[in-house]
Scaffold this motif. Structure first.
Motif, PDB file in Angstrom:
ATOM      1  N   ILE A 234      34.298  38.629  35.514  1.00  0.00           N
ATOM      2  CA  ILE A 234      35.508  38.963  36.275  1.00  0.00           C
ATOM      3  C   ILE A 234      35.105  39.317  37.712  1.00  0.00           C
ATOM      4  CG2 ILE A 234      37.314  40.713  36.562  1.00  0.00           C
ATOM      5  CD1 ILE A 234      37.520  40.849  33.516  1.00  0.00           C
ATOM      6  N   GLY A 235      35.758  38.703  38.675  1.00  0.00           N
ATOM      7  CA  GLY A 235      35.529  39.037  40.084  1.00  0.00           C
ATOM      8  C   GLY A 235      34.176  38.644  40.627  1.00  0.00           C
ATOM      9  N   VAL A 236      33.498  37.703  39.968  1.00  0.00           N
ATOM     10  CA  VAL A 236      32.166  37.284  40.431  1.00  0.00           C
ATOM     11  C   VAL A 236      32.270  36.567  41.780  1.00  0.00           C
ATOM     12  CG1 VAL A 236      30.400  35.519  39.991  1.00  0.00           C
ATOM     13  CG2 VAL A 236      30.945  37.194  38.244  1.00  0.00           C
ATOM     14  N   MET A 237      31.315  36.837  42.660  1.00  0.00           N
ATOM     15  CA  MET A 237      31.249  36.174  43.968  1.00  0.00           C
ATOM     16  C   MET A 237      30.302  34.983  43.818  1.00  0.00           C
ATOM     17  SD  MET A 237      31.080  39.623  46.302  1.00  0.00           S
ATOM     18  CE  MET A 237      32.253  39.311  47.619  1.00  0.00           C
ATOM     19  N   SER A 238      30.891  33.805  43.616  1.00  0.00           N
ATOM     20  CA  SER A 238      30.109  32.612  43.281  1.00  0.00           C
ATOM     21  C   SER A 238      29.196  32.157  44.411  1.00  0.00           C
ATOM     22  CB  SER A 238      31.046  31.448  42.931  1.00  0.00           C
ATOM     23  OG  SER A 238      31.986  31.842  41.987  1.00  0.00           O
ATOM     24  N   CYS A 239      29.631  32.388  45.637  1.00  0.00           N
ATOM     25  CA  CYS A 239      28.850  31.918  46.781  1.00  0.00           C
ATOM     26  C   CYS A 239      28.374  33.141  47.566  1.00  0.00           C
ATOM     27  CB  CYS A 239      29.693  30.962  47.627  1.00  0.00           C
ATOM     28  SG  CYS A 239      28.728  29.935  48.770  1.00  0.00           S
ATOM     29  N   ASN A 240      28.656  33.199  48.851  1.00  0.00           N
ATOM     30  CA  ASN A 240      28.170  34.320  49.659  1.00  0.00           C
ATOM     31  C   ASN A 240      28.836  35.626  49.227  1.00  0.00           C
ATOM     32  OD1 ASN A 240      27.260  36.036  51.654  1.00  0.00           O
ATOM     33  ND2 ASN A 240      27.633  34.599  53.312  1.00  0.00           N
ATOM     34  N   PRO A 241      28.068  36.654  48.899  1.00  0.00           N
ATOM     35  CA  PRO A 241      28.692  37.929  48.541  1.00  0.00           C
ATOM     36  C   PRO A 241      29.161  38.690  49.783  1.00  0.00           C
ATOM     37  CG  PRO A 241      26.326  38.124  48.373  1.00  0.00           C
ATOM     38  CD  PRO A 241      26.609  36.697  48.737  1.00  0.00           C
TER      39      PRO A 241
END
Length: 627
Positions: free
Chosen positions: A39-46
């Motif tokens: 849930i809410g993962v930052m797939s690219c740049n955080p």
């Protein structure tokens, strides 16, 4: 247990905002995700924010959304970009602790009343009589709902590319959703294909930081959400980011492996984002450049992973290793995750209404990358509006449609619906013709009333904004009403210090503050000896006074533009209008109008293929009809 008011499919940035807004408005809501751990993962740049994107986050916050609060809880670096430019393009940007950001969002979701988080891969949208009435998951369980919101990100038929290798996945290491797009196609919904990508991550311990340029965060108090208490962010230890550069050797490695790039050898069919291109795309597109910036950004306090911004790629792993190790400072870099590109299905945004409801299937709302956008902030903004409008429909209330003259969110949705997109859409300040008024610093003044009225923004926050607005107007009036002359012993002292022309005649304090280098602090200092009491206000209020005074001329001109714009937006087009009966409009324009179903003349005028002459015909018809 299997009946809800609202079901949200996907728990990325769009899905989280959609689910939270629906639940907070009182709807019994469920959010479905392939795995609850992401849930809410930052797939690219955080990171959150940046030019125009920070405006979206501030607007989400003003309406009562969560993104600004969550990044304030979890940032490891924060700073203001474009400080040497005007306030319209200044932008707050924060680097997040990637793991903590997702954990905090998961915690918020799980502790929100009226909201149920459920793990399950959605395979079907259940449609009856042209209306979405629920979903089915792979385990065979069916869940019913009054409204369904799709926020699927890159997961629909996701295909990952790394050189000659390509395999199914919604993100690296995660399953793709291959049945759901079939269900949508069966319902008559058109799908397209886009591509995006992400760069390698390397180990911070393998970087020679003496060869790269440090970028520390700002030390002043900065935050995205007005609901974040100062003490939550004050004194937080920040992590520096760094700048490196590619070089001709790196470019030569890329050029010599062009035939191994899925981007150039025909393997990738989807259209990629023009404004966030892969490194191979940049090298071939800008062959006159002998270097490109790379941004080394740590992904959190408890990890050594460093994000290589600017080095997005789908090249084979051995080529990735070669180009990384030829960057100064990265000669001994250890790659922890390889870069990859991903193709995925999206729905052309002309398929949605301004409320983000599907035109083909009633009670089905779409938000985020499924609408052809890119970026966490663009996704979060759409998710918030989809959640709001799904609940408004249940309540038999009119949809909340933000005007492009009032917000970047309104600009985003208006662009998507009226113009569509042939590449992943990204927000820029240049996309708004009203950007001098749509600044990040006044998002609360522009949108808080809407957030409060729909039940998302707490009353305490709305009253704070009301007071700020009242204070700003009162002080501006004081400044315009009171004069200061050269007899004030402080005025020429300040003007000389600021490099401004010394005063010979009296002027209003308003005119004094309009001088480019004079600050509100200067004006207060001078006013102390001029029998003018200006009082002490919070930093946001004083900044707002200064900006509104300094740019008053530009703001006034923009207001006139908006008045003209509003006059067209206020001319409503009846939903039952038969465009075929309008004999003086060409067939192409009629088809565009029938497909776009604009709500007003302003929206109609922005549809590609509809000319000013066609608009005049519409206006004449509406006048004759009595509208």
């Amino acid at each position: 247990m299997h009946n809800f008011d609202v079901i949200v499919v996907g728990a990325g940035h769009a899905g989280c905002e959609a689910a939270l807004s629906a639940a907070r408005m009182g709807a019994n809501t469920a959010i479905f995700t392939i795995t609850l751990d992401n849930i809410g993962v930052m797939s690219c740049n955080p990171s959150i924010g940046g030019p125009a994107k920070s405006h979206l986050v501030k607007e989400i916050d003003a309406l009562g959304g969560e993104m600004g609060r969550n990044i304030d809880k979890t940032f490891v670096q924060i700073r203001v970009l474009n400080t040497k430019k005007g306030p319209a393009v200044r932008a707050l940007r924060a680097q997040a602790d990637k793991v903590k950001y997702a954990k905090e969002m998961k915690k918020t979701i799980e502790n929100c009343p009226n909201l149920n988080a459920i793990q399950g891969m959605v395979t079907d949208i259940v449609i009856e009589d042209g209306k979405a009435v629920g979903i089915k998951i792979r385990e065979g369980v069916e869940y019913r709902a009054k409204m369904v919101i799709l926020a699927t990100g890159t997961f629909m038929r996701g295909l990952i590319h790394v050189g000659e290798n390509h395999f199914s996945g919604g993100r690296m290491g995660e399953l793709s959703s291959d049945d759901l797009p079939l269900s949508l196609e069966k319902a008559g919904i058109k799908l397209g294909r886009f591509k995006t990508g992400t760069p390698s991550r390397i180990d911070a311990r393998s970087i020679d930081f003496s060869k790269v340029e440090e970028q520390p965060g700002d030390t002043e108090l900065l935050k995205f959400s007005n609901r974040t208490k100062d003490e939550e962010v004050l004194g937080r230890e920040q992590i520096s980011c760094y700048i490196a550069h590619t070089n001709e050797k790196v470019h030569e490695i890329i050029k010599s492996n062009k035939d191994r790039s899925p981007l150039f050898n025909g393997t990738i069919q989807g259209t990629g984002p023009r404004y966030c291109p892969s490194i191979e795309d940049k090298v071939f597109r800008y062959q006159d450049k002998n270097q490109h910036h790379l941004f080394l950004e740590r992904e959190g306090n408890e990890t050594t992973e460093v994000y290589l911004g600017g080095l997005s790629s789908s090249l084979p792993t051995d080529v990735q290793e070669g180009m990384i190790k030829n960057v100064a400072g990265l000669e001994n870099a250890h790659v922890m995750r390889y870069a990859y590109a991903i193709e995925y299905d999206y729905i052309p945004p002309q398929e949605i209404k301004y409320s983000l409801e599907s035109r083909k299937v009633e009670n089905l709302f779409l938000a985020g990358q499924i609408n052809g956008t890119s970026g966490y902030e663009e996704a979060g903004a759409q998710g918030l509006m989809a959640g709001i409008n799904a609940v408004r429909k249940i309540q038999n209330k009119e949809a909340v449609v933000l005007d492009r003259a009032d917000s970047y969110i309104g600009t985003l949705i208006d662009d998507l619906v009226t113009k569509g997109t042939n590449e992943p859409y990204r927000m820029f300040t240049a996309r708004s013709e009203y950007r001098l008024l749509l600044r990040e610093d006044n998002a609360d003044l522009r949108l808080s009333k809407i957030g409060y009225d729909i039940g998302l923004l707490p009353e305490e926050e709305y009253r704070r904004v009301e007071k700020k607005e009242k204070d700003v107007e009162e002080i501006k009036e004081k400044l315009a009403r009171n004069y200061v002359g050269p007899s004030n012993p402080r005025i020429n002292e300040v003007l000389e210090k600021r490099g401004e022309t010394l005063l010979k005649d009296g002027i209003t304090y308003f005119e004094l503050l309009r001088r480019p280098t004079v600050t509100f602090e200067d004006v207060k200092y001078i006013a102390e000896l001029g029998d003018l009491e200006l009082g002490n206000y919070c930093r946001d209020t004083e900044y707002q006074i200064e900006v509104q005074v300094k740019y008053s001329g530009y703001i006034e001109r923009s207001m006139k533009m908006i008045e003209k714009h509003k006059s067209l937006e206020n001319k409503k087009i009846p939903a039952d209008l038969d465009y075929d009966s309008l004999t003086n409009i060409p067939k192409e324009a009629k088809d565009k109008l029938k497909k776009g179903k604009p709500l007003n003349i302003g929206q109609a005028s922005r549809i590609s293929g509809v000319s000013p002459a066609d608009i005049q015909v519409l206006l004449i018809y509406l006048k004759a009809r009595g509208n």
